[in-house]
Design a protein around this motif. Sequence first.
Motif, PDB file in Angstrom:
ATOM      1  N   SER A  61      12.127  31.764  45.841  1.00  0.00           N
ATOM      2  CA  SER A  61      13.420  32.311  45.421  1.00  0.00           C
ATOM      3  C   SER A  61      13.572  32.246  43.911  1.00  0.00           C
ATOM      4  N   ASP A  62      14.425  33.094  43.385  1.00  0.00           N
ATOM      5  CA  ASP A  62      14.763  33.003  41.971  1.00  0.00           C
ATOM      6  C   ASP A  62      15.262  31.593  41.660  1.00  0.00           C
ATOM      7  N   GLY A  63      14.695  30.994  40.615  1.00  0.00           N
ATOM      8  CA  GLY A  63      15.087  29.649  40.225  1.00  0.00           C
ATOM      9  C   GLY A  63      14.144  28.564  40.693  1.00  0.00           C
ATOM     10  N   ASP A  64      13.219  28.887  41.596  1.00  0.00           N
ATOM     11  CA  ASP A  64      12.244  27.895  42.059  1.00  0.00           C
ATOM     12  C   ASP A  64      11.218  27.605  40.969  1.00  0.00           C
ATOM     13  N   SER A  65      10.843  26.345  40.859  1.00  0.00           N
ATOM     14  CA  SER A  65       9.735  25.975  39.975  1.00  0.00           C
ATOM     15  C   SER A  65       8.422  26.286  40.673  1.00  0.00           C
ATOM     16  N   VAL A  66       7.434  26.709  39.902  1.00  0.00           N
ATOM     17  CA  VAL A  66       6.146  27.054  40.489  1.00  0.00           C
ATOM     18  C   VAL A  66       5.036  26.501  39.615  1.00  0.00           C
ATOM     19  N   ALA A  67       3.980  26.046  40.255  1.00  0.00           N
ATOM     20  CA  ALA A  67       2.814  25.525  39.544  1.00  0.00           C
ATOM     21  C   ALA A  67       1.818  26.651  39.272  1.00  0.00           C
ATOM     22  N   PRO A  68       0.929  26.462  38.295  1.00  0.00           N
ATOM     23  CA  PRO A  68      -0.109  27.472  38.049  1.00  0.00           C
ATOM     24  C   PRO A  68      -0.921  27.741  39.316  1.00  0.00           C
ATOM     25  N   TRP A  69      -1.165  28.997  39.576  1.00  0.00           N
ATOM     26  CA  TRP A  69      -1.964  29.482  40.705  1.00  0.00           C
ATOM     27  C   TRP A  69      -1.264  29.325  42.050  1.00  0.00           C
ATOM     28  N   GLU A  70      -0.092  28.757  42.089  1.00  0.00           N
ATOM     29  CA  GLU A  70       0.627  28.647  43.362  1.00  0.00           C
ATOM     30  C   GLU A  70       1.066  30.030  43.823  1.00  0.00           C
ATOM     31  N   THR A  71       0.941  30.296  45.105  1.00  0.00           N
ATOM     32  CA  THR A  71       1.369  31.582  45.634  1.00  0.00           C
ATOM     33  C   THR A  71       2.888  31.695  45.536  1.00  0.00           C
ATOM     34  N   VAL A  72       3.334  32.729  44.871  1.00  0.00           N
ATOM     35  CA  VAL A  72       4.769  32.968  44.674  1.00  0.00           C
ATOM     36  C   VAL A  72       5.316  33.914  45.738  1.00  0.00           C
ATOM     37  N   MET A  73       4.469  34.820  46.200  1.00  0.00           N
ATOM     38  CA  MET A  73       4.940  35.877  47.091  1.00  0.00           C
ATOM     39  C   MET A  73       3.752  36.464  47.836  1.00  0.00           C
ATOM     40  N   THR A  74       3.977  36.921  49.054  1.00  0.00           N
ATOM     41  CA  THR A  74       2.974  37.726  49.755  1.00  0.00           C
ATOM     42  C   THR A  74       3.641  38.973  50.326  1.00  0.00           C
ATOM     43  N   LEU A  75       2.872  40.046  50.329  1.00  0.00           N
ATOM     44  CA  LEU A  75       3.257  41.286  50.996  1.00  0.00           C
ATOM     45  C   LEU A  75       2.221  41.531  52.078  1.00  0.00           C
ATOM     46  N   GLU A  76       2.689  41.719  53.298  1.00  0.00           N
ATOM     47  CA  GLU A  76       1.771  41.943  54.403  1.00  0.00           C
ATOM     48  C   GLU A  76       2.158  43.207  55.148  1.00  0.00           C
ATOM     49  N   VAL A 116      -3.024  41.412  53.497  1.00  0.00           N
ATOM     50  CA  VAL A 116      -2.142  40.399  52.909  1.00  0.00           C
ATOM     51  C   VAL A 116      -2.376  40.440  51.411  1.00  0.00           C
ATOM     52  N   MET A 117      -1.346  40.808  50.677  1.00  0.00           N
ATOM     53  CA  MET A 117      -1.400  40.839  49.219  1.00  0.00           C
ATOM     54  C   MET A 117      -0.748  39.553  48.705  1.00  0.00           C
ATOM     55  N   GLN A 118      -1.473  38.809  47.910  1.00  0.00           N
ATOM     56  CA  GLN A 118      -1.018  37.494  47.429  1.00  0.00           C
ATOM     57  C   GLN A 118      -0.711  37.574  45.937  1.00  0.00           C
ATOM     58  N   ILE A 119       0.433  37.046  45.536  1.00  0.00           N
ATOM     59  CA  ILE A 119       0.922  37.199  44.161  1.00  0.00           C
ATOM     60  C   ILE A 119       1.124  35.815  43.544  1.00  0.00           C
ATOM     61  N   PHE A 120       0.610  35.626  42.331  1.00  0.00           N
ATOM     62  CA  PHE A 120       0.696  34.336  41.655  1.00  0.00           C
ATOM     63  C   PHE A 120       0.710  34.570  40.147  1.00  0.00           C
ATOM     64  N   GLN A 121       0.940  33.483  39.400  1.00  0.00           N
ATOM     65  CA  GLN A 121       0.720  33.538  37.959  1.00  0.00           C
ATOM     66  C   GLN A 121       0.160  32.185  37.498  1.00  0.00           C
ATOM     67  N   ARG A 122      -0.209  32.103  36.234  1.00  0.00           N
ATOM     68  CA  ARG A 122      -1.102  31.029  35.795  1.00  0.00           C
ATOM     69  C   ARG A 122      -0.434  29.921  35.002  1.00  0.00           C
ATOM     70  N   ASN A 123       0.880  29.890  34.928  1.00  0.00           N
ATOM     71  CA  ASN A 123       1.574  28.886  34.126  1.00  0.00           C
ATOM     72  C   ASN A 123       2.644  28.176  34.942  1.00  0.00           C
ATOM     73  N   PRO A 124       2.961  26.932  34.572  1.00  0.00           N
ATOM     74  CA  PRO A 124       4.177  26.345  35.152  1.00  0.00           C
ATOM     75  C   PRO A 124       5.355  27.236  34.773  1.00  0.00           C
ATOM     76  N   ALA A 125       6.205  27.557  35.716  1.00  0.00           N
ATOM     77  CA  ALA A 125       7.243  28.548  35.423  1.00  0.00           C
ATOM     78  C   ALA A 125       8.431  28.393  36.354  1.00  0.00           C
ATOM     79  N   ILE A 126       9.499  29.095  36.000  1.00  0.00           N
ATOM     80  CA  ILE A 126      10.669  29.253  36.861  1.00  0.00           C
ATOM     81  C   ILE A 126      10.618  30.683  37.390  1.00  0.00           C
ATOM     82  N   VAL A 127      10.451  30.807  38.681  1.00  0.00           N
ATOM     83  CA  VAL A 127      10.313  32.137  39.290  1.00  0.00           C
ATOM     84  C   VAL A 127      11.606  32.923  39.133  1.00  0.00           C
ATOM     85  N   CYS A 128      11.464  34.184  38.801  1.00  0.00           N
ATOM     86  CA  CYS A 128      12.630  35.064  38.757  1.00  0.00           C
ATOM     87  C   CYS A 128      12.156  36.505  38.922  1.00  0.00           C
ATOM     88  N   GLY A 129      13.064  37.357  39.392  1.00  0.00           N
ATOM     89  CA  GLY A 129      12.751  38.756  39.636  1.00  0.00           C
ATOM     90  C   GLY A 129      12.585  39.083  41.103  1.00  0.00           C
TER      91      GLY A 129
END
Length: 368
Positions: free
Chosen positions: A80-95, A41-54
């Motif tokens: 999904s593109d356009g979702d708000s995300v918190a720092p360290w929140e998991t944005v995506m997983t690849l399994e 399970v590969m877990q993907i995140f980033q460290r800032n409040p953000a709007i997810v895209c890509g």
Amino acid sequence: MTKGIPTLLDLEGLLTGKYSAVYFQRAADILAQDGKNPHVVMQIFQRNPAIVCGVDHVRELLKHCLTAEQKTKVVLKTLSDGDSVAPWETVMTLEGPYNYFAALESLYLGLLARATRAATNAREIREIVRPGTQLIFMADRYDHYAAQELDGHGVMVGGFNAVCTQSMAHIDQAPALGTISHSLIACYGGDSVEALKAFDRYVDPSVNRIALVDFTNDCVADSLRSARALGKKLWGVRLDTAENMFDETIRKLVADGRVTEEYQRHAGIGIGYGGTGVNPLLVWKVREALDAEGFQHVKIVVSGGFNVERIRIFEKYDVPVDVYGIGSSLYHGRFDYTADIVKVNGQPMAKAGRQYNHNPRLREVSLR
């Protein structure tokens, strides 16, 4: 609205690892030669409040780079593109079997980082402008042209109304808008009205007629000349005065010592926000002049160095801007993504400080 399919450049290079950090490909090679292909399970995140895209681009990347059989064994779960995300929140997983997507890490993280930056910066601007204000992405010249599509999609996700190239418009089928270039005016002897008339003669009538009015550094005079020439056909005027220059109207006010008085009259403040470039006082004077001659229908477009801080000032004092053209300021900030293996063959396995962080907001996305 039907969306465009994300464009992936140099498919052969993607498949051969040309754009991937070499240690990812080496990891896959080592595991393959040692007869290993662990289920991870590969877990993907980033460290800032953000709007997810890509996300759409990542999905397209996986669709192109995985074989039909591999797609049946790899599970993509994502926001999904356009979702708000918190720092360290998991944005995506690849399994799935790690070797199938080991060499793609550089690629999907880069797609997410760039698009998220554009979307987040665009959303910040959208949230501070008045309802109905239009935002146009004018960053066609600030980076490699290959990035236009991803950036254009990012700003549209963030809430912009339009972009300025066909590539930027591709994913969201957004309007690709433009006004008149300074170069066209130069080719008509520096006469902005003659250039505007030529534009009106030869460009599709469905395209808004927007006059560029700073060529002679007299936005008030050229706005009036343009409005008189086209009348009701003139949709708007665009102010793009260089940041190091006083427009003629402002120069006269400075010479007469009336700048403070004018700011007090328009905004209730005794001091102005600068005097060069496109500033609030210049916009007020253009609006006054147009309205005085019955051209209330003509909208005002501003461009040239606009960023969040400058737009906040314009909005705070209700400067009558209808459209902001914004470019390189949308490239600021870091929205780097990180990917970590957090499970191997069903068991927790992660570097120190990282662990599986379940996010119930993730949804599985088909790779077929």
